[in-house]
Design an enzyme around this catalytic site. Structure first.
Site, PDB file in Angstrom:
ATOM      1  N   HIS A 186      26.255  -6.599   0.296  1.00  0.00           N
ATOM      2  CA  HIS A 186      25.321  -5.924   1.075  1.00  0.00           C
ATOM      3  C   HIS A 186      24.740  -7.179   1.870  1.00  0.00           C
ATOM      4  O   HIS A 186      24.268  -6.984   3.299  1.00  0.00           O
ATOM      5  CB  HIS A 186      24.245  -5.046   0.365  1.00  0.00           C
ATOM      6  CG  HIS A 186      24.976  -3.807   0.223  1.00  0.00           C
ATOM      7  ND1 HIS A 186      25.159  -2.324   0.727  1.00  0.00           N
ATOM      8  CD2 HIS A 186      25.355  -3.318  -1.041  1.00  0.00           C
ATOM      9  CE1 HIS A 186      25.932  -1.517   0.373  1.00  0.00           C
ATOM     10  NE2 HIS A 186      25.819  -2.028  -0.960  1.00  0.00           N
ATOM     11  N   ASP A 193      27.278   1.727   1.291  1.00  0.00           N
ATOM     12  CA  ASP A 193      27.139   2.806   0.285  1.00  0.00           C
ATOM     13  C   ASP A 193      27.365   4.270   0.850  1.00  0.00           C
ATOM     14  O   ASP A 193      26.603   4.631   2.170  1.00  0.00           O
ATOM     15  CB  ASP A 193      25.922   2.840  -0.582  1.00  0.00           C
ATOM     16  CG  ASP A 193      25.809   1.475  -1.207  1.00  0.00           C
ATOM     17  OD1 ASP A 193      26.883   0.729  -1.431  1.00  0.00           O
ATOM     18  OD2 ASP A 193      24.534   0.921  -1.368  1.00  0.00           O
ATOM     19  N   TYR A 221      31.589   3.720 -12.610  1.00  0.00           N
ATOM     20  CA  TYR A 221      31.039   2.438 -12.634  1.00  0.00           C
ATOM     21  C   TYR A 221      29.638   2.360 -12.709  1.00  0.00           C
ATOM     22  O   TYR A 221      28.581   3.035 -11.939  1.00  0.00           O
ATOM     23  CB  TYR A 221      31.508   1.617 -11.222  1.00  0.00           C
ATOM     24  CG  TYR A 221      31.234   0.181 -11.370  1.00  0.00           C
ATOM     25  CD1 TYR A 221      32.245  -0.678 -11.886  1.00  0.00           C
ATOM     26  CD2 TYR A 221      30.241  -0.341 -10.492  1.00  0.00           C
ATOM     27  CE1 TYR A 221      32.016  -2.104 -11.864  1.00  0.00           C
ATOM     28  CE2 TYR A 221      29.974  -1.749 -10.608  1.00  0.00           C
ATOM     29  CZ  TYR A 221      30.934  -2.572 -11.236  1.00  0.00           C
ATOM     30  OH  TYR A 221      30.595  -3.771 -11.258  1.00  0.00           O
ATOM     31  N   HIS A 224      26.704   3.674 -10.111  1.00  0.00           N
ATOM     32  CA  HIS A 224      27.220   4.215  -8.715  1.00  0.00           C
ATOM     33  C   HIS A 224      27.707   5.603  -9.151  1.00  0.00           C
ATOM     34  O   HIS A 224      28.623   6.172  -8.391  1.00  0.00           O
ATOM     35  CB  HIS A 224      28.612   3.627  -8.540  1.00  0.00           C
ATOM     36  CG  HIS A 224      28.143   1.942  -7.870  1.00  0.00           C
ATOM     37  ND1 HIS A 224      27.729   1.039  -8.648  1.00  0.00           N
ATOM     38  CD2 HIS A 224      28.308   1.417  -6.629  1.00  0.00           C
ATOM     39  CE1 HIS A 224      27.755  -0.125  -7.882  1.00  0.00           C
ATOM     40  NE2 HIS A 224      27.924   0.358  -6.758  1.00  0.00           N
ATOM     41  N   ASP A 226      25.660   7.964  -7.887  1.00  0.00           N
ATOM     42  CA  ASP A 226      25.386   8.662  -6.871  1.00  0.00           C
ATOM     43  C   ASP A 226      25.537   8.111  -5.604  1.00  0.00           C
ATOM     44  O   ASP A 226      25.137   8.373  -4.425  1.00  0.00           O
ATOM     45  CB  ASP A 226      23.610   8.586  -7.011  1.00  0.00           C
ATOM     46  CG  ASP A 226      22.994   7.315  -6.876  1.00  0.00           C
ATOM     47  OD1 ASP A 226      23.803   6.521  -7.040  1.00  0.00           O
ATOM     48  OD2 ASP A 226      21.772   7.119  -6.573  1.00  0.00           O
ATOM     49  N   HIS A 227      26.408   7.358  -5.459  1.00  0.00           N
ATOM     50  CA  HIS A 227      27.215   6.797  -4.308  1.00  0.00           C
ATOM     51  C   HIS A 227      28.426   6.333  -4.555  1.00  0.00           C
ATOM     52  O   HIS A 227      28.800   5.851  -5.477  1.00  0.00           O
ATOM     53  CB  HIS A 227      26.344   5.897  -3.472  1.00  0.00           C
ATOM     54  CG  HIS A 227      25.961   4.604  -3.885  1.00  0.00           C
ATOM     55  ND1 HIS A 227      25.352   4.292  -5.167  1.00  0.00           N
ATOM     56  CD2 HIS A 227      26.379   3.388  -3.811  1.00  0.00           C
ATOM     57  CE1 HIS A 227      25.078   3.089  -5.437  1.00  0.00           C
ATOM     58  NE2 HIS A 227      26.068   2.485  -4.704  1.00  0.00           N
ATOM     59  N   HIS A 229      30.569   2.831  -3.020  1.00  0.00           N
ATOM     60  CA  HIS A 229      30.301   1.720  -2.482  1.00  0.00           C
ATOM     61  C   HIS A 229      31.783   0.992  -2.122  1.00  0.00           C
ATOM     62  O   HIS A 229      32.547   1.172  -2.891  1.00  0.00           O
ATOM     63  CB  HIS A 229      29.519   0.755  -3.494  1.00  0.00           C
ATOM     64  CG  HIS A 229      29.545  -0.561  -3.062  1.00  0.00           C
ATOM     65  ND1 HIS A 229      28.435  -1.496  -2.524  1.00  0.00           N
ATOM     66  CD2 HIS A 229      30.491  -1.701  -2.834  1.00  0.00           C
ATOM     67  CE1 HIS A 229      28.761  -2.679  -2.354  1.00  0.00           C
ATOM     68  NE2 HIS A 229      30.233  -2.921  -2.567  1.00  0.00           N
TER      69      HIS A 229
HETATM   70 ZN   LIG Z   1      26.590  -0.872  -2.630  1.00  0.00          ZN
END
Ligand SMILES: [Zn+2]
Length: 245
Positions: A186, A193, A221, A224, A226-227, A229
């Site tokens: 990022h 995301d 993972y 992760h 809730d999103h 990436h």
């Molecule tokens: Zn991310």
């Protein structure tokens, strides 16, 4: 919306003009696009800044597991990506970027060069000038643009339903504030995301494999669930165990 409609009308007029001429017109016609105008047909063997601009826009079509080099050199991989782009939008898929391909790209982009369904502000909720990351502000912003074109390809492949970006570029301080990894992509501007949208996180993680992302992290993972990436790390790392990725 008016601008987009106008652009469509102009594209249509250009296509009709090309048909009247009866020959494959070269892309020499000035075009109402505030971002970039291609002035020649591009095919294998071409090199230059116009090839780079094309590659940025078709980099979401590299083939499964592949990443298209943005190097200004129109080789077989670029031709294959152009073919996939053309097929995805119902154009004749010959791997040569001419007026029809450019018209489609013009229709898909805003005057700031972002694809129509994504914005710079969506990819940067951290600060106003892209500064403070792991790369220069200009590089971070340019990386975000490349990410958005891949997301546009992903969005189209998933039926043109919305994709929600919950985090994009982060300065080092923004990254620390949200508890991002110390080497998080990022901070390079090349990560996004994706939140739950009409699509599940697993649908996004699986489909992202076809659209030029080296890094894909999703459900299962750590951190992760809730999103999903996606990023452009130097070599492939995909992990979304819950999704079988
Ligand atoms: Zn991310």
């Amino acid at each position: 919306m008016l601008r987009r409609t106008l652009r469509f009308v102009i594209s249509f007029v250009m296509v009709m003009a090309g048909m009247t001429a009866g020959v494959a017109a070269t892309a020499g016609t000035a075009h109402a696009d505030g971002c970039y105008t291609w002035s020649r047909t591009l095919k294998q063997g071409a090199t230059g800044a116009d090839v780079t601009q094309l590659q940025i826009r078709v980099a979401g079509y590299p083939g499964t597991g592949q990443v298209l080099a943005i190097d200004g050199s129109y080789g077989p991989a670029t031709a294959a990506a152009v073919k996939r782009f053309q097929a995805a939008y119902g154009l004749s898929a010959d791997g040569v970027a001419g007026p029809q391909t450019f018209s489609k790209i013009y229709a898909l982009q805003d005057n700031d060069c972002t694809p129509i369904h994504f914005t710079y502000s969506e990819l940067n909720r951290c600060n106003s000038n892209w500064s403070g990351g792991a790369v220069s502000a200009a590089t971070a912003k340019s990386n975000a643009l490349r990410t958005m074109w891949k997301l546009e390809a992903l969005r189209h492949a998933l039926g043109d339903k919305p994709i929600r970006v919950t985090s994009g570029f982060r300065s080092k301080s923004c990254n620390s504030a949200v508890g991002g990894a110390s080497n998080s992509r990022h901070m390079y501007g090349d990560a996004a995301d994706l939140g739950v949208s009409p699509h599940s996180l697993c649908t996004l993680a699986k489909a992202a494999r076809n659209h030029g992302f080296n890094g894909i992290l999703g459900p299962g993972y750590p951190g992760h669930n809730d999103h999903t990436h996606v990023d452009h790390r130097p070599s492939r790392y995909w992990s979304a165990p819950t999704c079988g990725v």
